[in-house]
Design a protein around this motif. Sequence first.
Motif, PDB file in Angstrom:
ATOM      1  N   VAL A 181       0.829  -1.203   0.000  1.00 14.00           N
ATOM      2  CA  VAL A 181       0.000   0.000   0.000  1.00 14.00           C
ATOM      3  C   VAL A 181       0.862   1.250   0.000  1.00 14.00           C
ATOM      4  CG1 VAL A 181      -1.709   1.321   1.309  1.00 14.00           C
ATOM      5  CG2 VAL A 181      -1.924  -1.162   1.125  1.00 14.00           C
ATOM      6  N   VAL A 182       1.861   1.276   0.875  1.00 18.76           N
ATOM      7  CA  VAL A 182       2.724   2.457   0.997  1.00 18.76           C
ATOM      8  C   VAL A 182       3.459   2.726  -0.312  1.00 18.76           C
ATOM      9  CG1 VAL A 182       4.788   3.351   2.142  1.00 18.76           C
ATOM     10  CG2 VAL A 182       2.982   2.267   3.491  1.00 18.76           C
ATOM     11  N   ALA A 183       3.953   1.680  -0.958  1.00 14.75           N
ATOM     12  CA  ALA A 183       4.727   1.851  -2.187  1.00 14.75           C
ATOM     13  C   ALA A 183       3.881   2.425  -3.311  1.00 14.75           C
ATOM     14  CB  ALA A 183       5.336   0.515  -2.615  1.00 14.75           C
ATOM     15  N   VAL A 184       2.653   1.947  -3.446  1.00 14.73           N
ATOM     16  CA  VAL A 184       1.840   2.419  -4.561  1.00 14.73           C
ATOM     17  C   VAL A 184       1.366   3.848  -4.322  1.00 14.73           C
ATOM     18  CG1 VAL A 184      -0.453   1.668  -3.787  1.00 14.73           C
ATOM     19  CG2 VAL A 184       0.088   1.659  -6.219  1.00 14.73           C
ATOM     20  N   ILE A 185       1.147   4.233  -3.065  1.00 10.64           N
ATOM     21  CA  ILE A 185       0.795   5.625  -2.774  1.00 10.64           C
ATOM     22  C   ILE A 185       2.006   6.524  -3.024  1.00 10.64           C
ATOM     23  CG2 ILE A 185       0.083   7.244  -0.987  1.00 10.64           C
ATOM     24  CD1 ILE A 185      -2.128   5.424  -2.015  1.00 10.64           C
ATOM     25  N   THR A 186       3.168   6.078  -2.587  1.00 11.50           N
ATOM     26  CA  THR A 186       4.388   6.855  -2.820  1.00 11.50           C
ATOM     27  C   THR A 186       4.642   7.037  -4.316  1.00 11.50           C
ATOM     28  OG1 THR A 186       5.361   6.018  -0.768  1.00 11.50           O
ATOM     29  CG2 THR A 186       6.870   6.947  -2.383  1.00 11.50           C
ATOM     30  N   ALA A 187       4.282   6.027  -5.114  1.00 17.70           N
ATOM     31  CA  ALA A 187       4.523   6.090  -6.557  1.00 17.70           C
ATOM     32  C   ALA A 187       3.624   7.088  -7.268  1.00 17.70           C
ATOM     33  CB  ALA A 187       4.348   4.708  -7.182  1.00 17.70           C
ATOM     34  N   LEU A 188       2.706   7.705  -6.539  1.00 17.56           N
ATOM     35  CA  LEU A 188       1.896   8.775  -7.126  1.00 17.56           C
ATOM     36  C   LEU A 188       2.677  10.088  -7.197  1.00 17.56           C
ATOM     37  CD1 LEU A 188      -1.500   8.036  -5.339  1.00 17.56           C
ATOM     38  CD2 LEU A 188      -1.015   7.725  -7.767  1.00 17.56           C
ATOM     39  N   TYR A 189       3.994  10.018  -6.984  1.00 21.43           N
ATOM     40  CA  TYR A 189       4.811  11.229  -6.960  1.00 21.43           C
ATOM     41  C   TYR A 189       4.717  12.090  -8.213  1.00 21.43           C
ATOM     42  CZ  TYR A 189       8.228   8.431  -9.600  1.00 21.43           C
ATOM     43  OH  TYR A 189       8.837   7.645 -10.545  1.00 21.43           O
ATOM     44  N   PRO A 190       4.383  11.553  -9.406  1.00 17.78           N
ATOM     45  CA  PRO A 190       4.233  12.469 -10.549  1.00 17.78           C
ATOM     46  C   PRO A 190       3.168  13.539 -10.322  1.00 17.78           C
ATOM     47  CG  PRO A 190       4.453  10.220 -11.331  1.00 17.78           C
ATOM     48  CD  PRO A 190       4.305  10.137  -9.840  1.00 17.78           C
ATOM     49  N   ALA A 191       2.215  13.293  -9.410  1.00 15.62           N
ATOM     50  CA  ALA A 191       1.212  14.318  -9.114  1.00 15.62           C
ATOM     51  C   ALA A 191       1.879  15.573  -8.567  1.00 15.62           C
ATOM     52  CB  ALA A 191       0.187  13.777  -8.118  1.00 15.62           C
ATOM     53  N   GLY A 192       2.877  15.399  -7.716  1.00 17.32           N
ATOM     54  CA  GLY A 192       3.594  16.551  -7.193  1.00 17.32           C
ATOM     55  C   GLY A 192       4.318  17.310  -8.292  1.00 17.32           C
ATOM     56  N   THR A 193       4.918  16.567  -9.227  1.00 17.18           N
ATOM     57  CA  THR A 193       5.608  17.210 -10.341  1.00 17.18           C
ATOM     58  C   THR A 193       4.630  17.996 -11.208  1.00 17.18           C
ATOM     59  OG1 THR A 193       7.173  15.363 -10.354  1.00 17.18           O
ATOM     60  CG2 THR A 193       7.144  16.781 -12.293  1.00 17.18           C
ATOM     61  N   VAL A 194       3.475  17.392 -11.483  1.00 18.52           N
ATOM     62  CA  VAL A 194       2.460  18.046 -12.317  1.00 18.52           C
ATOM     63  C   VAL A 194       1.938  19.314 -11.658  1.00 18.52           C
ATOM     64  CG1 VAL A 194       0.105  17.794 -13.218  1.00 18.52           C
ATOM     65  CG2 VAL A 194       1.759  15.949 -13.532  1.00 18.52           C
ATOM     66  N   LEU A 195       1.615  19.224 -10.364  1.00 23.99           N
ATOM     67  CA  LEU A 195       1.064  20.382  -9.662  1.00 23.99           C
ATOM     68  C   LEU A 195       2.099  21.494  -9.527  1.00 23.99           C
ATOM     69  CD1 LEU A 195      -0.996  18.535  -6.900  1.00 23.99           C
ATOM     70  CD2 LEU A 195      -1.858  19.654  -8.967  1.00 23.99           C
ATOM     71  N   LEU A 196       3.354  21.117  -9.306  1.00 26.87           N
ATOM     72  CA  LEU A 196       4.402  22.124  -9.202  1.00 26.87           C
ATOM     73  C   LEU A 196       4.641  22.804 -10.550  1.00 26.87           C
ATOM     74  CD1 LEU A 196       6.352  23.360  -7.186  1.00 26.87           C
ATOM     75  CD2 LEU A 196       8.039  21.645  -7.832  1.00 26.87           C
ATOM     76  N   ALA A 197       4.624  22.027 -11.621  1.00 28.36           N
ATOM     77  CA  ALA A 197       4.776  22.610 -12.951  1.00 28.36           C
ATOM     78  C   ALA A 197       3.614  23.550 -13.272  1.00 28.36           C
ATOM     79  CB  ALA A 197       4.859  21.499 -14.002  1.00 28.36           C
ATOM     80  N   ARG A 198       2.439  23.202 -12.788  1.00 21.45           N
ATOM     81  CA  ARG A 198       1.265  24.080 -13.000  1.00 21.45           C
ATOM     82  C   ARG A 198       1.408  25.377 -12.222  1.00 21.45           C
ATOM     83  NH1 ARG A 198      -1.702  27.277 -14.208  1.00 21.45           N
ATOM     84  NH2 ARG A 198      -3.981  27.298 -14.361  1.00 21.45           N
ATOM     85  N   GLY A 199       1.853  25.285 -10.970  1.00 18.68           N
ATOM     86  CA  GLY A 199       1.936  26.472 -10.134  1.00 18.68           C
ATOM     87  C   GLY A 199       3.129  27.356 -10.444  1.00 18.68           C
ATOM     88  N   VAL A 200       4.266  26.741 -10.773  1.00 19.90           N
ATOM     89  CA  VAL A 200       5.501  27.507 -10.972  1.00 19.90           C
ATOM     90  C   VAL A 200       5.696  27.898 -12.430  1.00 19.90           C
ATOM     91  CG1 VAL A 200       8.017  27.442 -10.771  1.00 19.90           C
ATOM     92  CG2 VAL A 200       6.583  26.418  -8.988  1.00 19.90           C
ATOM     93  N   LEU A 201       5.479  26.957 -13.338  1.00 18.28           N
ATOM     94  CA  LEU A 201       5.741  27.201 -14.754  1.00 18.28           C
ATOM     95  C   LEU A 201       4.474  27.494 -15.555  1.00 18.28           C
ATOM     96  CD1 LEU A 201       8.335  24.330 -15.378  1.00 18.28           C
ATOM     97  CD2 LEU A 201       8.767  26.712 -14.732  1.00 18.28           C
ATOM     98  N   ALA A 202       3.327  27.480 -14.864  1.00 21.17           N
ATOM     99  CA  ALA A 202       2.037  27.742 -15.512  1.00 21.17           C
ATOM    100  C   ALA A 202       1.749  26.744 -16.631  1.00 21.17           C
ATOM    101  CB  ALA A 202       1.978  29.167 -16.044  1.00 21.17           C
ATOM    102  N   GLU A 203       2.246  25.513 -16.481  1.00 18.02           N
ATOM    103  CA  GLU A 203       1.951  24.487 -17.476  1.00 18.02           C
ATOM    104  C   GLU A 203       0.509  24.003 -17.310  1.00 18.02           C
ATOM    105  OE1 GLU A 203       4.701  21.305 -17.385  1.00 18.02           O
ATOM    106  OE2 GLU A 203       6.414  22.523 -18.017  1.00 18.02           O
ATOM    107  N   ARG A 204      -0.067  23.647 -18.401  1.00 16.33           N
ATOM    108  CA  ARG A 204      -1.453  23.194 -18.393  1.00 16.33           C
ATOM    109  C   ARG A 204      -1.554  21.770 -17.861  1.00 16.33           C
ATOM    110  NH1 ARG A 204      -5.203  22.299 -23.776  1.00 16.33           N
ATOM    111  NH2 ARG A 204      -7.069  21.520 -22.698  1.00 16.33           N
ATOM    112  N   VAL A 205      -2.552  21.538 -17.011  1.00 24.80           N
ATOM    113  CA  VAL A 205      -2.864  20.181 -16.561  1.00 24.80           C
ATOM    114  C   VAL A 205      -3.896  19.616 -17.525  1.00 24.80           C
ATOM    115  CG1 VAL A 205      -3.744  18.741 -14.687  1.00 24.80           C
ATOM    116  CG2 VAL A 205      -2.412  20.798 -14.170  1.00 24.80           C
ATOM    117  N   HIS A 206      -3.545  18.573 -18.233  1.00 23.88           N
ATOM    118  CA  HIS A 206      -4.397  18.052 -19.286  1.00 23.88           C
ATOM    119  C   HIS A 206      -5.501  17.154 -18.741  1.00 23.88           C
ATOM    120  CE1 HIS A 206      -1.657  19.754 -22.216  1.00 23.88           C
ATOM    121  NE2 HIS A 206      -0.649  19.206 -21.564  1.00 23.88           N
ATOM    122  N   ARG A 207      -6.467  16.905 -19.595  1.00 16.75           N
ATOM    123  CA  ARG A 207      -7.667  16.180 -19.169  1.00 16.75           C
ATOM    124  C   ARG A 207      -7.329  14.810 -18.596  1.00 16.75           C
ATOM    125  NH1 ARG A 207     -12.226  15.782 -23.589  1.00 16.75           N
ATOM    126  NH2 ARG A 207     -11.994  18.053 -23.296  1.00 16.75           N
TER     127      ARG A 207
END
Length: 278
Positions: A233-259
């Motif tokens: 359980v812990v490993a698969v939740i930790t593997a959601l780390y791309p969400a942090g990258t996506v949200l940071l790119a949206r907030g810092v670089l104003a990149e679009r979050v796609h559908r």
Amino acid sequence: MIALLLALGSSLAYGCADFLGGLGARKAHVLRTVMVAAPASLAVELLLWPFLGASFDTGALGWGAASGVASAAAFALLYRTLAIGPMNVLSPVTALVSAALPVAVGLLQGEHLAAAGMIGLPLALVAVVLISAGHGAGSARPSATALLLALGAGAAIALQLVFLHQAPSDSGVAPLIIGRAVSSAVTLAAAGLLRRRLGPERPAYATSAAAGALDSVANLLFLLAARSGDLAVVAVITALYPAGTVLLARGVLAERVHRGQLVGLGTAAVAVSLLALT
């Protein structure tokens, strides 16, 4: 629930670290970035030692050293993968491999999931792929080298997590300190051997150091989560780390979050809720 929250924190910290590490690797040779990131990570763990304690017994030394070798490989392979791209194809591959291997180890070691967990686990794996795949992921084809780098990065991340999980639960932050000391030594040795190939570019010191510090925080949160919950359980939740990258790119670089990524974030929320019921 505590393990779940710790794993979510670890996931967010890993995502932010990867974002910064990928940026740093675009400005200088990947080894120059890791040469700054790894010692910065070690410094953070040494600062945590007086507060969390450390027991340097045989198990902590052995598993910590093994995690350090895997960590050094993960640093270099992941940052190089993100630097050469296409990121929207390679990131899902890395994330999925880094999730699937620890899940398999946990289940093989006898961990059992309730009915909600049996649904939530595959949903989380689907969410990992959706979140890390950007717009038009199917239109770009990575080279064979890039694909092998992504697979290797995912495997190295997975091994690092598995090795940390195997360390004695009463060893404090000793496995992290040993692991980071080993990874720093491996990195510096590799940089020394390849110094003529590193190029004249200077690394982005602040960005690289921040990536290393966040990686250290992520490792700590994962270790605490794995000690209080199931590895699968812990490993698969930790593997959601791309969400942090996506949200940071949206907030810092104003990149679009796609559908598709929005669907992935929603899927992740449902998966985490189901896993919390286990």
